[in-house]
Design a protein around this motif. Structure first.
Motif, short mmCIF file in Angstrom:
data_model
loop_
_atom_site.label_atom_id
_atom_site.label_comp_id
_atom_site.label_asym_id
_atom_site.label_seq_id
_atom_site.Cartn_x
_atom_site.Cartn_y
_atom_site.Cartn_z
N ALA A 162 0.84 -1.19 0.00
CA ALA A 162 0.00 0.00 0.00
C ALA A 162 0.88 1.25 0.00
CB ALA A 162 -0.90 0.00 1.23
N PRO A 163 0.66 2.17 -0.95
CA PRO A 163 1.46 3.39 -1.01
C PRO A 163 1.04 4.44 0.01
CG PRO A 163 -0.13 3.38 -2.80
CD PRO A 163 -0.26 2.06 -2.08
N ILE A 164 -0.17 4.29 0.54
CA ILE A 164 -0.70 5.19 1.58
C ILE A 164 -1.53 4.34 2.54
CG2 ILE A 164 -0.78 7.26 0.12
CD1 ILE A 164 -3.85 6.79 -0.13
N ALA A 165 -1.82 4.89 3.71
CA ALA A 165 -2.75 4.24 4.62
C ALA A 165 -4.17 4.57 4.18
CB ALA A 165 -2.52 4.72 6.05
N GLY A 166 -5.07 3.62 4.30
CA GLY A 166 -6.46 3.89 3.94
C GLY A 166 -7.23 2.61 3.71
N LYS A 167 -8.27 2.72 2.90
CA LYS A 167 -9.16 1.60 2.62
C LYS A 167 -8.96 1.17 1.17
CE LYS A 167 -14.06 0.36 2.90
NZ LYS A 167 -15.41 0.88 3.20
N ILE A 168 -8.89 -0.15 0.96
CA ILE A 168 -8.79 -0.68 -0.41
C ILE A 168 -10.18 -0.58 -1.03
CG2 ILE A 168 -8.26 -2.67 -1.85
CD1 ILE A 168 -6.41 -3.67 0.40
N MET A 169 -10.33 0.35 -1.96
CA MET A 169 -11.64 0.57 -2.59
C MET A 169 -11.84 -0.33 -3.80
SD MET A 169 -12.92 2.65 -0.52
CE MET A 169 -14.39 3.33 -1.24
N LYS A 170 -10.76 -0.63 -4.52
CA LYS A 170 -10.81 -1.53 -5.67
C LYS A 170 -9.60 -2.44 -5.55
CE LYS A 170 -14.30 -0.53 -8.34
NZ LYS A 170 -15.39 -1.45 -8.10
N LEU A 171 -9.81 -3.73 -5.81
CA LEU A 171 -8.70 -4.67 -5.76
C LEU A 171 -8.88 -5.72 -6.84
CD1 LEU A 171 -6.14 -5.78 -4.43
CD2 LEU A 171 -7.60 -7.00 -2.81
N HIS A 172 -8.01 -5.67 -7.82
CA HIS A 172 -7.92 -6.68 -8.87
C HIS A 172 -6.54 -7.31 -8.70
CE1 HIS A 172 -11.44 -4.95 -10.87
NE2 HIS A 172 -10.88 -3.77 -10.70
N PRO A 173 -6.32 -8.49 -9.24
CA PRO A 173 -4.97 -9.07 -9.09
C PRO A 173 -3.86 -8.16 -9.64
CG PRO A 173 -6.52 -10.75 -9.83
CD PRO A 173 -7.25 -9.43 -9.86
N HIS A 174 -4.17 -7.40 -10.69
CA HIS A 174 -3.15 -6.59 -11.38
C HIS A 174 -3.17 -5.11 -11.00
CE1 HIS A 174 -6.78 -5.96 -13.66
NE2 HIS A 174 -6.24 -4.83 -14.08
N ALA A 175 -4.11 -4.68 -10.18
CA ALA A 175 -4.23 -3.25 -9.86
C ALA A 175 -5.08 -3.06 -8.61
CB ALA A 175 -4.89 -2.51 -11.03
N TYR A 176 -4.80 -1.95 -7.91
CA TYR A 176 -5.61 -1.63 -6.74
C TYR A 176 -5.63 -0.13 -6.49
CZ TYR A 176 -0.94 -2.23 -4.55
OH TYR A 176 0.40 -2.17 -4.25
N VAL A 177 -6.71 0.30 -5.83
CA VAL A 177 -6.89 1.70 -5.46
C VAL A 177 -7.08 1.76 -3.95
CG1 VAL A 177 -8.37 3.74 -5.62
CG2 VAL A 177 -7.94 2.35 -7.66
N ILE A 178 -6.28 2.60 -3.30
CA ILE A 178 -6.41 2.83 -1.86
C ILE A 178 -6.79 4.29 -1.66
CG2 ILE A 178 -5.20 2.84 0.36
CD1 ILE A 178 -3.55 0.48 -0.75
N VAL A 179 -7.82 4.51 -0.87
CA VAL A 179 -8.29 5.86 -0.58
C VAL A 179 -8.01 6.17 0.88
CG1 VAL A 179 -10.28 7.42 -0.51
CG2 VAL A 179 -10.04 5.78 -2.40
#
Length: 148
Positions: A45-62
């Motif tokens: 995780a590049p930042i602390a937060g909540k994983i809003m989208k998680l695919h094997p190849h990509a993710y978004v943390i807010v």
């Protein structure tokens, strides 16, 4: 201000080096890209937060401030349908910066004819909001850029 950390080890090469026009033109948002070390590893995780989208190849943390960071592990890796990736967290999980999210092998991605370069993007950020872009060698957890 949000400090975005390097999710993988390698060389910070900038978005212009990403072999995908959507990322290289900054259409997804400002940020940078890392050409990862070849070999099995974990993307964190590049930042602390909540994983809003998680695919094997990509993710978004807010983060709690509403800022979202996209980490995309390689280019056209969605075509792998998860092969070569192992999820270490779940969508909806709260994570701390530096916590492993996905295990993967950039060498296997490259061997399959795809670029393992990893864009790290500040979603919905305005131009000029991202500063202090790292250049050259980065280790997992190093400061990659700042987002004002």
């Amino acid at each position: 201000m949000t400090t975005v950390l390097a999710p993988v080890e390698g060389a910070a090469v900038g978005l212009a080096a990403v072999p995908d026009p959507v990322f290289s033109a900054g259409l997804v948002g400002p940020g940078t890209a890392i050409d990862p070390l070849r070999g099995p590893g974990k993307a964190v995780a590049p930042i602390a937060g909540k994983i809003m989208k998680l695919h094997p190849h990509a993710y978004v943390i807010v983060g709690d401030d509403g800022k979202g960071v996209l980490v995309h592990l390689g280019i056209d890796t969605v075509q792998l349908k998860g092969r070569g990736f192992r999820l270490l967290a779940a969508e909806g999980d709260r994570v701390s910066a530096g916590q492993p999210v996905v295990a993967w092998d950039p060498a296997a991605v490259e061997a399959g004819g795809r670029s393992p370069v990893c864009p790290v993007v500040a979603l919905d950020a305005t131009n000029g909001a991202v500063t202090g872009l790292a250049e050259g060698a980065v280790h997992v957890g190093d400061e990659l850029f700042r987002w004002d």
